[in-house]
Design a protein around this motif. Structure first.
Motif, PDB file in Angstrom:
ATOM      1  N   LEU A   1       6.726  37.699  33.834  1.00 24.96           N
ATOM      2  CA  LEU A   1       6.241  36.603  33.519  1.00 24.96           C
ATOM      3  C   LEU A   1       5.486  36.064  32.402  1.00 24.96           C
ATOM      4  CD1 LEU A   1       4.665  36.576  37.098  1.00 24.96           C
ATOM      5  CD2 LEU A   1       6.715  35.443  36.320  1.00 24.96           C
ATOM      6  N   ALA A   2       4.995  37.228  31.706  1.00 29.77           N
ATOM      7  CA  ALA A   2       4.252  36.630  30.415  1.00 29.77           C
ATOM      8  C   ALA A   2       5.134  36.072  29.424  1.00 29.77           C
ATOM      9  CB  ALA A   2       3.501  38.029  29.746  1.00 29.77           C
ATOM     10  N   ARG A   3       6.640  36.521  29.356  1.00 30.77           N
ATOM     11  CA  ARG A   3       7.198  36.043  28.474  1.00 30.77           C
ATOM     12  C   ARG A   3       8.336  34.970  28.934  1.00 30.77           C
ATOM     13  NH1 ARG A   3       9.557  41.580  29.263  1.00 30.77           N
ATOM     14  NH2 ARG A   3      11.589  41.289  30.538  1.00 30.77           N
ATOM     15  N   THR A   4       8.003  34.317  30.187  1.00 26.12           N
ATOM     16  CA  THR A   4       8.852  33.286  30.685  1.00 26.12           C
ATOM     17  C   THR A   4       8.246  32.081  30.372  1.00 26.12           C
ATOM     18  OG1 THR A   4       9.337  34.713  32.491  1.00 26.12           O
ATOM     19  CG2 THR A   4       9.550  32.445  32.926  1.00 26.12           C
ATOM     20  N   PRO A   5       8.992  31.197  29.714  1.00 19.99           N
ATOM     21  CA  PRO A   5       8.246  29.822  29.388  1.00 19.99           C
ATOM     22  C   PRO A   5       8.037  29.047  30.320  1.00 19.99           C
ATOM     23  CG  PRO A   5      10.830  29.753  28.841  1.00 19.99           C
ATOM     24  CD  PRO A   5      10.442  31.195  29.400  1.00 19.99           C
TER      25      PRO A   5
ATOM     26  N   GLY B   1      12.970  35.790  43.957  1.00 15.17           N
ATOM     27  CA  GLY B   1      14.527  36.072  43.986  1.00 15.17           C
ATOM     28  C   GLY B   1      15.133  35.880  42.656  1.00 15.17           C
ATOM     29  N   ALA B   2      14.360  35.031  41.697  1.00 14.75           N
ATOM     30  CA  ALA B   2      15.028  35.019  40.288  1.00 14.75           C
ATOM     31  C   ALA B   2      14.415  35.857  39.376  1.00 14.75           C
ATOM     32  CB  ALA B   2      14.738  33.479  40.109  1.00 14.75           C
ATOM     33  N   LEU B   3      13.359  36.420  39.415  1.00 18.65           N
ATOM     34  CA  LEU B   3      12.680  37.143  38.351  1.00 18.65           C
ATOM     35  C   LEU B   3      12.174  38.466  38.918  1.00 18.65           C
ATOM     36  CD1 LEU B   3      10.301  34.229  36.584  1.00 18.65           C
ATOM     37  CD2 LEU B   3      12.743  35.146  36.129  1.00 18.65           C
ATOM     38  N   GLY B   4      12.272  38.701  40.289  1.00 22.31           N
ATOM     39  CA  GLY B   4      11.903  40.151  40.638  1.00 22.31           C
ATOM     40  C   GLY B   4      12.853  40.873  40.514  1.00 22.31           C
TER      41      GLY B   4
ATOM     42  N   ARG C   1       1.044  23.187  34.897  1.00 20.80           N
ATOM     43  CA  ARG C   1      -0.592  23.696  34.942  1.00 20.80           C
ATOM     44  C   ARG C   1      -0.510  25.067  35.614  1.00 20.80           C
ATOM     45  NH1 ARG C   1      -4.486  24.760  38.066  1.00 20.80           N
ATOM     46  NH2 ARG C   1      -3.276  23.953  40.052  1.00 20.80           N
ATOM     47  N   ARG C   2       0.233  24.976  36.829  1.00 22.71           N
ATOM     48  CA  ARG C   2       0.011  26.407  37.665  1.00 22.71           C
ATOM     49  C   ARG C   2       0.813  27.446  36.743  1.00 22.71           C
ATOM     50  NH1 ARG C   2       2.241  25.320  43.269  1.00 22.71           N
ATOM     51  NH2 ARG C   2       3.393  23.824  42.226  1.00 22.71           N
ATOM     52  N   ALA C   3       2.014  26.997  36.199  1.00 17.74           N
ATOM     53  CA  ALA C   3       2.677  28.076  35.726  1.00 17.74           C
ATOM     54  C   ALA C   3       2.096  28.699  34.383  1.00 17.74           C
ATOM     55  CB  ALA C   3       4.115  27.239  34.770  1.00 17.74           C
ATOM     56  N   GLU C   4       1.146  27.825  33.707  1.00 20.75           N
ATOM     57  CA  GLU C   4       0.391  28.369  32.496  1.00 20.75           C
ATOM     58  C   GLU C   4      -0.722  29.433  33.115  1.00 20.75           C
ATOM     59  OE1 GLU C   4      -0.413  25.103  30.006  1.00 20.75           O
ATOM     60  OE2 GLU C   4       1.471  25.300  28.886  1.00 20.75           O
ATOM     61  N   VAL C   5      -1.120  28.975  34.267  1.00 20.11           N
ATOM     62  CA  VAL C   5      -2.307  29.768  34.731  1.00 20.11           C
ATOM     63  C   VAL C   5      -1.556  31.169  35.032  1.00 20.11           C
ATOM     64  CG1 VAL C   5      -3.605  30.382  36.790  1.00 20.11           C
ATOM     65  CG2 VAL C   5      -3.409  28.005  35.953  1.00 20.11           C
ATOM     66  N   ILE C   6      -0.317  31.340  35.515  1.00 15.12           N
ATOM     67  CA  ILE C   6       0.150  32.506  36.015  1.00 15.12           C
ATOM     68  C   ILE C   6       0.730  33.166  34.549  1.00 15.12           C
ATOM     69  CG2 ILE C   6       2.423  33.635  36.810  1.00 15.12           C
ATOM     70  CD1 ILE C   6       2.234  31.320  39.045  1.00 15.12           C
ATOM     71  N   ILE C   7       1.187  32.480  33.597  1.00 15.80           N
ATOM     72  CA  ILE C   7       1.612  33.088  32.292  1.00 15.80           C
ATOM     73  C   ILE C   7       0.396  33.723  31.530  1.00 15.80           C
ATOM     74  CG2 ILE C   7       2.550  32.587  30.058  1.00 15.80           C
ATOM     75  CD1 ILE C   7       4.107  30.587  31.506  1.00 15.80           C
ATOM     76  N   ARG C   8      -0.772  33.135  31.600  1.00 11.14           N
ATOM     77  CA  ARG C   8      -1.886  33.602  30.771  1.00 11.14           C
ATOM     78  C   ARG C   8      -2.621  34.691  31.475  1.00 11.14           C
ATOM     79  NH1 ARG C   8      -3.270  27.996  29.943  1.00 11.14           N
ATOM     80  NH2 ARG C   8      -4.432  27.749  31.924  1.00 11.14           N
ATOM     81  N   ALA C   9      -2.496  34.635  32.892  1.00  7.49           N
ATOM     82  CA  ALA C   9      -2.952  35.797  33.719  1.00  7.49           C
ATOM     83  C   ALA C   9      -2.173  37.183  33.519  1.00  7.49           C
ATOM     84  CB  ALA C   9      -2.919  35.664  35.095  1.00  7.49           C
ATOM     85  N   ALA C  10      -0.935  36.849  33.439  1.00  7.39           N
ATOM     86  CA  ALA C  10       0.128  37.884  33.172  1.00  7.39           C
ATOM     87  C   ALA C  10      -0.185  38.626  31.922  1.00  7.39           C
ATOM     88  CB  ALA C  10       1.673  37.407  33.137  1.00  7.39           C
ATOM     89  N   ARG C  11      -0.565  37.975  30.883  1.00  4.36           N
ATOM     90  CA  ARG C  11      -0.594  38.363  29.432  1.00  4.36           C
ATOM     91  C   ARG C  11      -1.789  39.162  29.590  1.00  4.36           C
ATOM     92  NH1 ARG C  11       0.880  32.726  26.282  1.00  4.36           N
ATOM     93  NH2 ARG C  11       3.100  33.064  26.478  1.00  4.36           N
ATOM     94  N   SER C  12      -2.955  39.077  30.383  1.00  2.94           N
ATOM     95  CA  SER C  12      -3.868  39.976  30.618  1.00  2.94           C
ATOM     96  C   SER C  12      -4.116  40.810  31.749  1.00  2.94           C
ATOM     97  CB  SER C  12      -5.172  39.202  30.260  1.00  2.94           C
ATOM     98  OG  SER C  12      -5.001  38.433  29.119  1.00  2.94           O
ATOM     99  N   ALA C  13      -2.857  41.141  32.403  1.00  8.68           N
ATOM    100  CA  ALA C  13      -2.738  41.538  33.787  1.00  8.68           C
ATOM    101  C   ALA C  13      -3.892  42.922  34.012  1.00  8.68           C
ATOM    102  CB  ALA C  13      -1.435  41.907  34.169  1.00  8.68           C
ATOM    103  N   ASN C  14      -3.686  43.630  32.922  1.00  8.74           N
ATOM    104  CA  ASN C  14      -4.466  44.860  32.808  1.00  8.74           C
ATOM    105  C   ASN C  14      -5.931  44.755  33.225  1.00  8.74           C
ATOM    106  OD1 ASN C  14      -2.363  46.422  32.238  1.00  8.74           O
ATOM    107  ND2 ASN C  14      -2.590  46.609  30.164  1.00  8.74           N
ATOM    108  N   ARG C  15      -6.579  43.570  32.498  1.00 12.12           N
ATOM    109  CA  ARG C  15      -8.212  43.039  32.579  1.00 12.12           C
ATOM    110  C   ARG C  15      -8.292  42.742  34.137  1.00 12.12           C
ATOM    111  NH1 ARG C  15     -11.891  42.658  29.581  1.00 12.12           N
ATOM    112  NH2 ARG C  15     -12.796  40.873  30.331  1.00 12.12           N
ATOM    113  N   LEU C  16      -7.180  41.935  34.598  1.00 16.25           N
ATOM    114  CA  LEU C  16      -7.334  41.789  36.176  1.00 16.25           C
ATOM    115  C   LEU C  16      -7.331  42.915  37.136  1.00 16.25           C
ATOM    116  CD1 LEU C  16      -4.961  38.600  36.548  1.00 16.25           C
ATOM    117  CD2 LEU C  16      -7.400  38.795  37.311  1.00 16.25           C
ATOM    118  N   GLU C  17      -6.339  43.923  36.631  1.00 14.32           N
ATOM    119  CA  GLU C  17      -6.530  45.133  37.575  1.00 14.32           C
ATOM    120  C   GLU C  17      -7.432  45.840  37.526  1.00 14.32           C
ATOM    121  OE1 GLU C  17      -4.107  45.120  39.889  1.00 14.32           O
ATOM    122  OE2 GLU C  17      -2.632  43.876  39.005  1.00 14.32           O
TER     123      GLU C  17
END
Length: 297
Positions: free
Chosen positions: A160-164, A139-142, A176-192
């Protein structure tokens, strides 16, 4: 009018409700009857897709920059590539459930990061807390999805990659969970990229990301890759549910759960979905996991 319209004939029985039952996080909406709406970010851009059963066929309508991609991959989303031909369970309960749900498929969204975010939010917290956090995050970031229905797109990896990490606190998400999401967002292409890999390589790639262990990888693989054998080891309730349903024991372990599921390989995730659909659970002997309020801490 939709940007793209298509139709396909399912090769086997297809029940959209049973197929989409466990992947309805945030961006899904059930319409009237066998009518489902889904907002997603495709490789070609945002899209909203409507999938509807009609006289044995499946009608597909899609809107947005990613409409063509979404319509073309609708059969995959509906589990057309799922092969249960070798699934002949000997256990009487699973055999009965399988007969009662002939149209249940293992769907494949091919949206890895979209599956990862709500899964990370479900790590080590109560389900209600995780769902609430995800709704607030979306709701807030979508952003509004294209098309004629009121759906929100999940937040993009770029946002999400640029959200503190402290911004996540107001959604009930600790650092902890926020930083997991942020790190994954910065490498989302490798995930996809894992949608193009064999399943073993896909699991290795996912678990190379900090904060993504076997439980998270299995949850993501079941949704994004349609892995019919995914088993989330390390779950709080799952071993008890499986042990009680298959062995009659109210308390179990990951090791015992894997023993009980071994005869069903390579369809262990299919067995778990059937148990979830029947509402299987083990007796409760202790308090429920408490809900937390991170935003107030």
């Amino acid at each position: 009018m939709a940007d793209v319209e298509a139709r396909f004939e399912p090769r086997r029985p297809l029940d959209l409700s049973l197929t989409f039952h466990l992947i309805g996080a945030g961006s899904w909406r059930r319409g009237d009857g066998q009518d489902f709406w889904h907002a997603t970010r495709t490789p070609q851009g945002a899209a909203t897709i409507q999938i509807k059963k009609s006289n044995g066929s499946v009608d597909v309508r899609a809107w947005g920059p990613g409409a063509e991609w979404a319509a073309r991959h609708a059969p995959v989303l509906c589990g057309e590539e799922d092969d249960d031909s070798g699934f002949a369970p000997a256990h009487p309960l699973i055999a009965r459930l399988h007969r009662q749900a002939p149209g249940m498929r293992m769907p494949r969204t091919q949206a890895v990061f979209e599956a990862l975010v709500p899964t990370v939010l479900a790590q080590l917290v109560a389900g209600a807390e995780a769902r609430s956090s995800y709704r607030r995050l979306v709701g807030a970031l979508g952003e509004p999805a294209p098309g004629p229905v009121d759906l929100q797109l999940p937040p993009s990896p770029q946002v999400l990659a640029r959200t503190p990490y402290w911004t996540f606190h107001r959604f009930g998400i600790e650092r902890r969970r926020a930083e997991v999401i942020i790190r994954a967002a910065r490498s989302a292409n490798r995930l996809e990229e894992i949608v193009t890999m064999d399943i073993a390589s896909a699991y290795r790639r996912m678990q190379a990301f900090p904060g993504v262990g076997p439980w998270t990888a299995a949850k993501v693989a079941a949704v994004a890759l349609g892995d019919p054998d995914a088993v989330p080891v390390g779950d709080y309730n799952l071993p008890h549910m499986v042990g009680y349903a298959l062995d009659g024991t109210p308390r179990s372990t990951d090791e015992r759960m894997l023993e009980l599921l071994e005869p069903f390989r390579p369809h262990r995730a299919r067995v778990l979905r059937l148990l979830f659909l029947m509402g299987a659970s083990a007796p409760r002997f202790g308090p429920r996991m408490p809900l937390r309020d991170i935003a107030r801490n």
